[in-house]
Design a protein around this motif. Structure first.
Motif, mmCIF file in Angstrom:
data_model
loop_
_atom_site.group_PDB
_atom_site.id
_atom_site.type_symbol
_atom_site.label_atom_id
_atom_site.label_comp_id
_atom_site.label_asym_id
_atom_site.label_seq_id
_atom_site.Cartn_x
_atom_site.Cartn_y
_atom_site.Cartn_z
ATOM 1 N N ARG A 17 23.457 35.437 36.542
ATOM 2 C CA ARG A 17 24.316 34.372 37.094
ATOM 3 C C ARG A 17 25.760 34.483 36.611
ATOM 4 N NH1 ARG A 17 20.999 29.771 38.933
ATOM 5 N NH2 ARG A 17 18.825 30.352 38.657
ATOM 6 N N VAL A 18 26.286 35.681 36.702
ATOM 7 C CA VAL A 18 27.668 35.955 36.294
ATOM 8 C C VAL A 18 28.645 35.313 37.281
ATOM 9 C CG1 VAL A 18 29.377 37.825 36.166
ATOM 10 C CG2 VAL A 18 27.175 38.049 34.983
ATOM 11 N N ASN A 19 29.714 34.748 36.756
ATOM 12 C CA ASN A 19 30.754 34.134 37.601
ATOM 13 C C ASN A 19 31.929 35.072 37.867
ATOM 14 O OD1 ASN A 19 29.955 31.657 35.397
ATOM 15 N ND2 ASN A 19 29.554 31.306 37.570
ATOM 16 N N LEU A 20 32.255 35.892 36.858
ATOM 17 C CA LEU A 20 33.424 36.774 36.964
ATOM 18 C C LEU A 20 33.078 38.143 36.396
ATOM 19 C CD1 LEU A 20 36.521 37.216 37.454
ATOM 20 C CD2 LEU A 20 36.878 36.400 35.106
ATOM 21 N N PHE A 21 33.477 39.182 37.119
ATOM 22 C CA PHE A 21 33.259 40.563 36.660
ATOM 23 C C PHE A 21 34.581 41.143 36.207
ATOM 24 C CE2 PHE A 21 32.933 45.198 37.983
ATOM 25 C CZ PHE A 21 32.231 45.595 36.850
ATOM 26 N N ARG B 209 33.270 36.788 41.360
ATOM 27 C CA ARG B 209 34.643 37.219 41.605
ATOM 28 C C ARG B 209 34.969 38.388 40.677
ATOM 29 N NH1 ARG B 209 38.579 32.198 42.090
ATOM 30 N NH2 ARG B 209 39.660 33.666 43.445
ATOM 31 N N THR B 210 35.978 39.158 41.031
ATOM 32 C CA THR B 210 36.270 40.389 40.290
ATOM 33 C C THR B 210 37.718 40.444 39.829
ATOM 34 O OG1 THR B 210 34.588 41.677 41.476
ATOM 35 C CG2 THR B 210 36.366 42.912 40.424
ATOM 36 N N LEU B 211 37.883 40.729 38.533
ATOM 37 C CA LEU B 211 39.199 40.993 37.961
ATOM 38 C C LEU B 211 39.243 42.488 37.668
ATOM 39 C CD1 LEU B 211 41.921 40.108 36.849
ATOM 40 C CD2 LEU B 211 40.788 39.479 34.712
ATOM 41 N N VAL C 76 38.564 49.381 43.872
ATOM 42 C CA VAL C 76 39.028 48.330 42.956
ATOM 43 C C VAL C 76 40.053 47.453 43.665
ATOM 44 C CG1 VAL C 76 40.362 47.856 40.856
ATOM 45 C CG2 VAL C 76 38.571 49.589 40.817
ATOM 46 N N VAL C 77 40.994 48.082 44.350
ATOM 47 C CA VAL C 77 42.027 47.330 45.069
ATOM 48 C C VAL C 77 41.410 46.486 46.178
ATOM 49 C CG1 VAL C 77 44.078 47.543 46.518
ATOM 50 C CG2 VAL C 77 43.807 49.027 44.530
ATOM 51 N N LYS C 78 40.448 47.068 46.879
ATOM 52 C CA LYS C 78 39.836 46.375 48.021
ATOM 53 C C LYS C 78 38.955 45.206 47.589
ATOM 54 C CE LYS C 78 36.887 47.252 52.064
ATOM 55 N NZ LYS C 78 36.110 48.281 52.803
ATOM 56 N N ARG C 79 38.185 45.377 46.514
ATOM 57 C CA ARG C 79 37.171 44.388 46.130
ATOM 58 C C ARG C 79 37.651 43.341 45.116
ATOM 59 N NH1 ARG C 79 33.374 44.597 50.060
ATOM 60 N NH2 ARG C 79 32.465 46.691 50.299
ATOM 61 N N SER C 80 38.738 43.602 44.437
ATOM 62 C CA SER C 80 39.174 42.691 43.377
ATOM 63 C C SER C 80 39.848 41.444 43.941
ATOM 64 C CB SER C 80 40.143 43.397 42.425
ATOM 65 O OG SER C 80 39.500 44.444 41.735
ATOM 66 N N ASP C 81 39.671 40.339 43.230
ATOM 67 C CA ASP C 81 40.379 39.109 43.566
ATOM 68 C C ASP C 81 41.761 39.103 42.922
ATOM 69 O OD1 ASP C 81 38.247 37.237 44.926
ATOM 70 O OD2 ASP C 81 37.229 38.249 43.275
ATOM 71 N N HIS C 82 41.906 39.872 41.861
ATOM 72 C CA HIS C 82 43.195 40.060 41.210
ATOM 73 C C HIS C 82 43.111 41.356 40.413
ATOM 74 C CE1 HIS C 82 47.145 38.534 40.060
ATOM 75 N NE2 HIS C 82 46.924 39.015 38.838
ATOM 76 N N ILE C 83 44.273 41.972 40.154
ATOM 77 C CA ILE C 83 44.301 43.247 39.436
ATOM 78 C C ILE C 83 45.221 43.148 38.225
ATOM 79 C CG2 ILE C 83 45.122 45.651 39.551
ATOM 80 C CD1 ILE C 83 44.158 45.725 42.428
ATOM 81 N N LEU C 84 44.788 43.737 37.122
ATOM 82 C CA LEU C 84 45.616 43.887 35.937
ATOM 83 C C LEU C 84 46.012 45.351 35.800
ATOM 84 C CD1 LEU C 84 43.588 41.848 33.264
ATOM 85 C CD2 LEU C 84 45.439 41.037 34.739
ATOM 86 N N THR C 85 47.254 45.590 35.364
ATOM 87 C CA THR C 85 47.681 46.938 34.989
ATOM 88 C C THR C 85 48.213 46.874 33.565
ATOM 89 O OG1 THR C 85 49.969 46.701 35.777
ATOM 90 C CG2 THR C 85 48.332 47.488 37.364
ATOM 91 N N ILE C 86 48.349 48.046 32.932
ATOM 92 C CA ILE C 86 48.727 48.062 31.517
ATOM 93 C C ILE C 86 50.222 48.302 31.290
ATOM 94 C CG2 ILE C 86 46.421 48.730 30.784
ATOM 95 C CD1 ILE C 86 47.398 51.614 30.553
ATOM 96 N N SER C 87 50.980 48.340 32.359
ATOM 97 C CA SER C 87 52.440 48.438 32.244
ATOM 98 C C SER C 87 53.067 48.050 33.573
ATOM 99 C CB SER C 87 52.873 49.868 31.863
ATOM 100 O OG SER C 87 52.586 50.772 32.912
ATOM 101 N N GLU D 37 41.359 32.575 32.833
ATOM 102 C CA GLU D 37 41.231 31.111 32.988
ATOM 103 C C GLU D 37 41.623 30.639 34.375
ATOM 104 O OE1 GLU D 37 39.996 28.634 30.585
ATOM 105 O OE2 GLU D 37 39.121 30.626 30.284
ATOM 106 N N GLN D 38 42.400 31.442 35.076
ATOM 107 C CA GLN D 38 42.782 31.065 36.445
ATOM 108 C C GLN D 38 41.601 31.138 37.416
ATOM 109 O OE1 GLN D 38 46.260 33.300 37.702
ATOM 110 N NE2 GLN D 38 47.280 32.972 35.740
ATOM 111 N N PHE D 39 40.504 31.767 36.979
ATOM 112 C CA PHE D 39 39.313 31.888 37.825
ATOM 113 C C PHE D 39 38.376 30.694 37.673
ATOM 114 C CE2 PHE D 39 40.758 36.239 37.847
ATOM 115 C CZ PHE D 39 40.381 36.719 39.112
ATOM 116 N N ARG D 40 38.707 29.764 36.817
ATOM 117 C CA ARG D 40 37.839 28.585 36.638
ATOM 118 C C ARG D 40 37.838 27.708 37.903
ATOM 119 N NH1 ARG D 40 35.468 27.242 32.102
ATOM 120 N NH2 ARG D 40 36.022 28.281 30.152
#
Length: 365
Positions: free
Chosen positions: A85-89, A105-107, A136-147, A362-365
């Protein structure tokens, strides 16, 4: 909130793989466990995560081994996340399952897209990296990058909106300022990192050869890093060198952290002509203990190193050799860059990185 984490990188057994993504995932989770006591984190891996690392994590983080390995990401992981029952991946592996329950949802995280800019350096892995990152780009609800550099690349290459991507710089360990054991008798330049094609090691070897011929001194070149993806052109470059240069080059292989800090501290400079860096963690590690940096002006390095190091075109072999000569001969320049590097590295921390990642979570709450 229950968060499923792709922690496959933390279950690796080969020490040569405990770099890059491993360091990011381990340090991020350690700091997240300190500041986030409300969310539950399920660390999914295909091999058990080492107990030494697990002991550094909080009680709300536990390792869940998912098997079999075959079909781990495509079949067994998504099934297990539904069961749990995961809420966020949290996709730490720059890959996501092709099919997921819409309730999860996916980050996504993208470390770099060097393989898109320099396809010739990824002859065996380009197709997989391309398809994984595209998904990753297609399935994610939001994306993080390291720079910011990687964010700009993702926005430009995949045509996504700026608001869809958040750039969060990595942290760096602040090594204690103390006397470090000297591990080598002769002065040396240092490279730390993988030996893969994108790192441009043959150019470093050629630059060092020029340096030796120009200066005629006893300086060495020390190369520390696993040979998991060794560039075949490294051996070609070595075979073209004189014996005088060859005897001054040492390949140490994988070096544990407790030894690495000593190598950083006593080097004339950390030198890397990499064609692309998503962030440049080893550059910051060197700077953190006062080791001057000679870096290429590619990828995120101008953003991370700034004016605290010497930047050069990664194809300019003579320019690299000249920078090495300048730092070796000019003690004032060495002292200036050493101080600037320490100051620059102090701006980065894993605690700050984790806080920013937590803010997005926390924005995924």
């Amino acid at each position: 909130m229950k968060i499923g984490v792709d922690a496959g990188c933390l279950g690796v057994k080969d020490p040569r793989l405990k770099v890059g993504v491993y360091n990011f995932a381990a340090n991020l989770l350690i700091e997240l466990s300190k500041l986030d006591t409300e969310n539950e984190y399920l660390l999914y891996s295909f091999h058990p995560i080492d107990s030494k690392l697990l002991n550094k994590l909080g009680p709300n983080m536990r390792n869940v081994v998912v098997r079999p390995v075959q079909g781990w990401l495509t079949i067994w992981l998504p099934i297990r996340m539904v069961r749990d029952r995961v809420n966020l991946f949290l996709a730490l592996g720059q890959a996501v399952p092709p099919r997921m329950m819409p309730t999860i949802r996916t980050l996504g995280i993208i470390y770099d897209i060097a393989f898109e800019k320099y396809k010739k350096y990824y002859p065996d892995s380009y197709s997989q990296l391309h398809s994984n990152t595209k998904l990753v780009v297609k399935r994610s609800d939001h994306i993080l990058t390291i720079s910011q550099s990687v964010k700009d690349d993702v926005v430009d290459f995949f045509g996504v909106d700026q608001e869809f991507v958040t750039a969060i710089p990595l942290g760096v360990r602040m090594f204690p300022q103390r006397t470090y054991k000297k591990m080598r008798s002769n002065p040396y330049f240092l490279y730390v990192g993988a030996l893969k094609r994108i790192k441009n090691i043959p150019t470093l070897l050629k630059a060092f050869d020029i340096f030796v011929q120009h200066t005629k001194n006893d300086v060495e070149l020390v190369i520390a890093g696993g040979d998991k993806w060794k560039d075949p052109k490294i051996d070609e470059a070595l075979s073209a060198m004189t014996d005088e240069t060859l005897e001054r080059i040492s390949f140490l292989g994988f070096v544990p952290d407790e030894e690495l800090v000593h190598l950083y501290r006593h080097a004339i400079a950390f030198v890397s002509p990499s064609h692309y860096e998503g962030f440049g963690l080893t550059f910051l590690e060197a700077m953190a203990v006062g080791c001057p940096v000679i870096a290429s002006n590619a990828g995120s390095l101008p953003e991370v190193v700034g004016n605290a190091g010497i930047l050069f075109d990664p194809s300019d072999t003579e320019g690299i050799a000249n920078a090495m000569t300048d730092l070796y001969k000019n003690k004032d320049l060495y002292s200036k860059l050493s101080k600037k590097g320490i100051s620059r590295a102090s701006e980065y921390s894993w605690e700050k990185c984790a806080r920013e990642v937590h803010g997005v979570i926390e924005q995924f709450r």
